[in-house]
Enzyme design. Structure first.
Site, short mmCIF file in Angstrom:
data_model
loop_
_atom_site.label_atom_id
_atom_site.label_comp_id
_atom_site.label_asym_id
_atom_site.label_seq_id
_atom_site.Cartn_x
_atom_site.Cartn_y
_atom_site.Cartn_z
N GLU A 102 0.82 -1.22 0.00
CA GLU A 102 0.00 0.00 0.00
C GLU A 102 0.85 1.27 0.00
O GLU A 102 1.21 1.77 1.07
CB GLU A 102 -0.95 0.01 1.22
CG GLU A 102 -1.84 1.25 1.26
CD GLU A 102 -2.82 1.26 2.43
OE1 GLU A 102 -2.78 0.34 3.27
OE2 GLU A 102 -3.62 2.20 2.49
N LYS A 132 -2.40 -2.07 -3.18
CA LYS A 132 -3.47 -1.27 -2.57
C LYS A 132 -3.09 0.20 -2.69
O LYS A 132 -2.45 0.77 -1.80
CB LYS A 132 -3.66 -1.69 -1.10
CG LYS A 132 -4.63 -0.80 -0.35
CD LYS A 132 -5.08 -1.39 0.96
CE LYS A 132 -5.92 -0.36 1.71
NZ LYS A 132 -6.73 -0.91 2.75
P1 13P Z 1 -9.28 4.17 3.90
O1 13P Z 1 -10.08 3.36 2.91
O2 13P Z 1 -10.09 4.77 4.99
O3 13P Z 1 -8.34 5.11 3.23
O4 13P Z 1 -8.35 3.13 4.65
C1 13P Z 1 -7.73 2.16 3.94
C2 13P Z 1 -6.58 1.68 4.71
O5 13P Z 1 -6.45 0.50 4.96
C3 13P Z 1 -5.59 2.65 5.15
O6 13P Z 1 -4.41 1.99 5.35
#
Ligand code: 13P
Length: 353
Positions: free
Chosen positions: A177, A219
């Site tokens: 991510e 992600k």
């Molecule tokens: P949000 O969808 O609220 O941005 O959170 C996703 C997430 O896992 C942040 O690390």
């Protein structure tokens, strides 16, 4: 590492037009969201809220996997059932956030580096034993005057790749991510440029560290104008810019891209994901899925307000947002789906808390 198992899990996480529910808020983040609504910031309140989520009937209709936090993976339902068992029995794959947070990057004011590599191999072994099958690590990249720096991008990409390699060694599918934040006045074009640079650097590092792309999920953020940018863009422009950016920077071997919501409302996140799938789904090498926290949870949290009497209505709201996001994966989400939310009953008998 068993490559077949990793590929099967990664594929299952984005199969059947489903997506991920991120419920891995750290205690400070969870407490902050509770405080805004006047909910007590106690371990019992966090446990009760998470029980509400994991016992939402039929959540697996739209949710393939749920990301937990270290406190959560050790918590239980009131009847003593561990959350991991409740999730697994409900047909949802349990995952775990394993980074230890984004800290100030030395010498680079306004920038952050995500920590958590020390001792990670041992922590992963423990999480696997507890039933986790995938993991998450979030890097944050801010856009502003003179940032992001190469130092920030490269340090975070290196940490993401080292984490991903450790996960695959242990048998966990890594969710990688790199989040380019929405905060700021930057334009969609600036976000696109930064997101592409970040993704190219991340995939370069993943290659260098020997991470198997078929056994991981990306992600990322969507490509969006900053929250305070005077020029906001239409669904179609956002969808086109996001898909173009990812086609340029993300290898086709990846099974799926599961977007974070990043502070967009639930409706906007569904509508933008829908626009991408309407226009481009048949031409994409990877699934365009979701891994939302706020965009799925926020309405439910606001309805719950820490009160047992609101649990059913909150679960309906959670189920509804997840249903909208699954429809968005198919390109079948419409604004009409939002009408009468809260009134509809969903058909499955409710499990008691
Ligand atoms: P949000 O969808 O609220 O941005 O959170 C996703 C997430 O896992 C942040 O690390």
């Amino acid at each position: 590492m068993n490559p077949r198992k990793l590929i099967d899990t990664a594929t299952a996480l984005v199969a059947d037009d489903k997506g991920l529910l991120a419920m891995d808020e750290s205690n400070p983040t969870c407490n902050k969201r509770f405080a805004k609504l006047g909910i007590p910031q106690t371990e019992e309140a966090r446990r009760a809220y998470r029980e509400l989520i994991v016992t939402t009937p039929s959540l697996k209709d739209s949710i393939s996997g749920a990301i937990l936090y270290d406190e959560t993976i050790r918590q239980k339902k009131k009847d003593g059932t561990p959350f991991v068992k409740a999730i697994t029995d409900a047909g949802i794959i349990p995952g775990i956030k394993v980074d230890t947070g984004a800290k100030a990057l030395a010498g680079h004011p306004g920038e952050k580096i995500t920590e958590g590599l020390d001792g990670l191999r041992d922590r992963l072994a423990e999480y696997i034993q507890m039933g986790a099958r995938f993991a998450k690590w979030r890097a944050v990249i801010a856009i502003g005057g003179g940032i992001p720096s190469r130092s920030c991008i490269e340090s975070n990409a290196n940490a993401l790749a080292r984490y991903a390699a450790l996960c695959q060694e242990a048998g966990l599918v890594p969710l990688v991510e790199p989040e380019v934040l929405m905060n700021g006045e930057h334009t969609l074009e600036q976000c696109s440029k930064v997101t592409e640079e970040v993704l190219r650097t991340v995939f370069n590092q993943l290659y260098t560290q020997g991470v198997m792309l078929e056994g991981m999920i990306l992600k990322p953020n969507m490509v969006l104008p900053g929250l305070t940018c005077p020029k906001q863009e239409s669904m179609d422009v956002v969808a086109g810019a996001t898909v173009s950016c990812f086609l340029r920077a993300v290898p086709a071997a990846l099974p799926g891209i599961a977007f974070l919501s990043g502070g967009q409302s639930g409706e906007l996140a569904s509508a933008r994901l829908n626009a991408m799938n309407v226009k481009f789904k048949s031409r994409m090498p990877w699934a365009l899925a979701f891994s939302f926290a706020r965009a799925i949870q926020q309405p439910a949290l606001e309805i719950w307000q820490g009160q047992q009497v609101n649990v059913l209505a909150a679960q309906r709201a959670l189920y509804h947002r997840a249903t909208c996001d699954r429809a968005a994966r198919r390109g079948e989400y419409t604004a009409a789906m939002e009408l009468g939310v809260g009134q509809q009953e969903h058909h499955v008998a409710h499990a008691s808390l």
